[in-house]
Design a protein around this motif. Structure first.
Motif, PDB file in Angstrom:
ATOM      1  N   GLU A  55       0.814  -1.207   0.038  1.00  0.00           N
ATOM      2  CA  GLU A  55      -0.060   0.096   0.122  1.00  0.00           C
ATOM      3  C   GLU A  55       0.859   1.130  -0.128  1.00  0.00           C
ATOM      4  OE1 GLU A  55      -3.072   0.012  -0.127  1.00  0.00           O
ATOM      5  OE2 GLU A  55      -3.563  -2.208  -0.183  1.00  0.00           O
ATOM      6  N   ARG A  56       0.941   2.015  -1.137  1.00  0.00           N
ATOM      7  CA  ARG A  56       1.941   2.916  -1.146  1.00  0.00           C
ATOM      8  C   ARG A  56       1.775   4.039  -0.050  1.00  0.00           C
ATOM      9  NH1 ARG A  56       1.912   6.404  -6.914  1.00  0.00           N
ATOM     10  NH2 ARG A  56       3.489   7.915  -6.485  1.00  0.00           N
ATOM     11  N   SER A  57       0.446   4.581   0.276  1.00  0.00           N
ATOM     12  CA  SER A  57       0.632   5.493   1.525  1.00  0.00           C
ATOM     13  C   SER A  57       1.203   5.211   2.727  1.00  0.00           C
ATOM     14  CB  SER A  57      -0.831   6.051   1.583  1.00  0.00           C
ATOM     15  OG  SER A  57      -1.685   4.633   1.993  1.00  0.00           O
ATOM     16  N   GLN A  58       1.016   3.679   3.105  1.00  0.00           N
ATOM     17  CA  GLN A  58       1.467   3.038   4.258  1.00  0.00           C
ATOM     18  C   GLN A  58       3.056   3.012   4.046  1.00  0.00           C
ATOM     19  OE1 GLN A  58      -0.469  -0.243   5.912  1.00  0.00           O
ATOM     20  NE2 GLN A  58      -2.199  -0.125   4.781  1.00  0.00           N
ATOM     21  N   ALA A  60       5.184   5.017   2.288  1.00  0.00           N
ATOM     22  CA  ALA A  60       5.448   6.279   2.442  1.00  0.00           C
ATOM     23  C   ALA A  60       5.497   6.747   3.638  1.00  0.00           C
ATOM     24  CB  ALA A  60       4.875   7.206   1.561  1.00  0.00           C
ATOM     25  N   ALA A  61       4.346   6.431   4.299  1.00  0.00           N
ATOM     26  CA  ALA A  61       4.294   6.917   5.774  1.00  0.00           C
ATOM     27  C   ALA A  61       5.310   6.457   6.793  1.00  0.00           C
ATOM     28  CB  ALA A  61       3.050   6.733   6.482  1.00  0.00           C
ATOM     29  N   ARG A  64       8.628   7.983   5.955  1.00  0.00           N
ATOM     30  CA  ARG A  64       8.710   9.261   6.531  1.00  0.00           C
ATOM     31  C   ARG A  64       8.894   9.310   7.974  1.00  0.00           C
ATOM     32  NH1 ARG A  64       4.383  10.397   2.597  1.00  0.00           N
ATOM     33  NH2 ARG A  64       5.305  11.397   1.073  1.00  0.00           N
ATOM     34  N   ALA A  92       6.317   4.770  -3.751  1.00  0.00           N
ATOM     35  CA  ALA A  92       6.482   5.211  -2.324  1.00  0.00           C
ATOM     36  C   ALA A  92       7.702   5.877  -1.901  1.00  0.00           C
ATOM     37  CB  ALA A  92       5.968   4.155  -1.618  1.00  0.00           C
ATOM     38  N   ASP A  95       7.928   9.077  -3.511  1.00  0.00           N
ATOM     39  CA  ASP A  95       7.121  10.056  -2.870  1.00  0.00           C
ATOM     40  C   ASP A  95       8.023  10.817  -1.749  1.00  0.00           C
ATOM     41  OD1 ASP A  95       5.056   9.305  -4.261  1.00  0.00           O
ATOM     42  OD2 ASP A  95       4.096   8.400  -2.917  1.00  0.00           O
TER      43      ASP A  95
END
Length: 180
Positions: A55-58, A60-61, A64, A92, A95
């Motif tokens: 999951e790209r957002s997970q 990347a988070a 970060r 990710a 990003d």
């Protein structure tokens, strides 16, 4: 030619390992195990280890969060670098990157060509820098993790490696964020 200057002191770095997989857990994470074993054998410190789904957002988070953690110098992810629809690790990473280390993917491809021939074209291994932290995305196979570590990262993460290495410039990675 590259070499290790034995007269210099080894400087361990703190490395987080992220496995990206929809199906694996820690008991089945052979690629993560390869990286953890090599990190320890080289004298570095395992800072954290996690498994996340594709999951790209997970992803990347998590990258970060680790880049914001002053106790982590390097993040190595494994998995999700292929061409299928669920392979989003590279996106990710990008990003998060402030700068991409373009030659990392090129050198990884060269190493892979010697091992798996033209199948190396399917890998999208990448490296970059964000918030003073190095990030590397490796394929999900144990062999690819061995190749990336043994042929590239073990040297570039060793302060004694000459003529240059990633560790010696670590203090300057975030110089643009400091006041002059």
């Amino acid at each position: 030619m590259s070499r290790i200057d034995e007269a210099m002191e080894f400087i361990p770095v703190r490395i987080a390992v992220l496995t990206v997989s929809d199906t694996r857990d820690l008991s089945e994470d052979r690629s993560g195990d390869v990286l953890v074993a090599r990190i320890a054998a080289a004298g570095h410190q395992l800072a954290e280890r996690r498994i996340l789904p594709d999951e790209r957002s997970q992803i990347a988070a998590q990258l970060r969060d680790w880049c914001a953690n002053g106790d982590i110098d390097v993040v190595i992810s494994t998995g999700g670098t292929g061409l299928t629809g669920r392979d989003v690790t590279v996106e990710a990473h990008r990003d998060v990157y402030e700068k991409e280390i373009d030659a990392f993917g090129t050198v990884f491809t060269m190493v892979s060509m010697n091992k798996i021939g033209t199948s190396a074209v399917q890998s999208r291994a990448t490296g970059g820098v964000a918030n003073g932290t190095y990030l590397f995305a490796l394929p999900g196979s144990p062999g690819a993790c061995k190749d990336a570590w043994d042929e590239i990262l073990v040297r570039q993460l060793d302060y004694r490696h000459k003529p240059c290495n990633f560790v010696e410039i670590m203090p300057r990675l975030d110089e643009h964020q400091r006041r002059k």
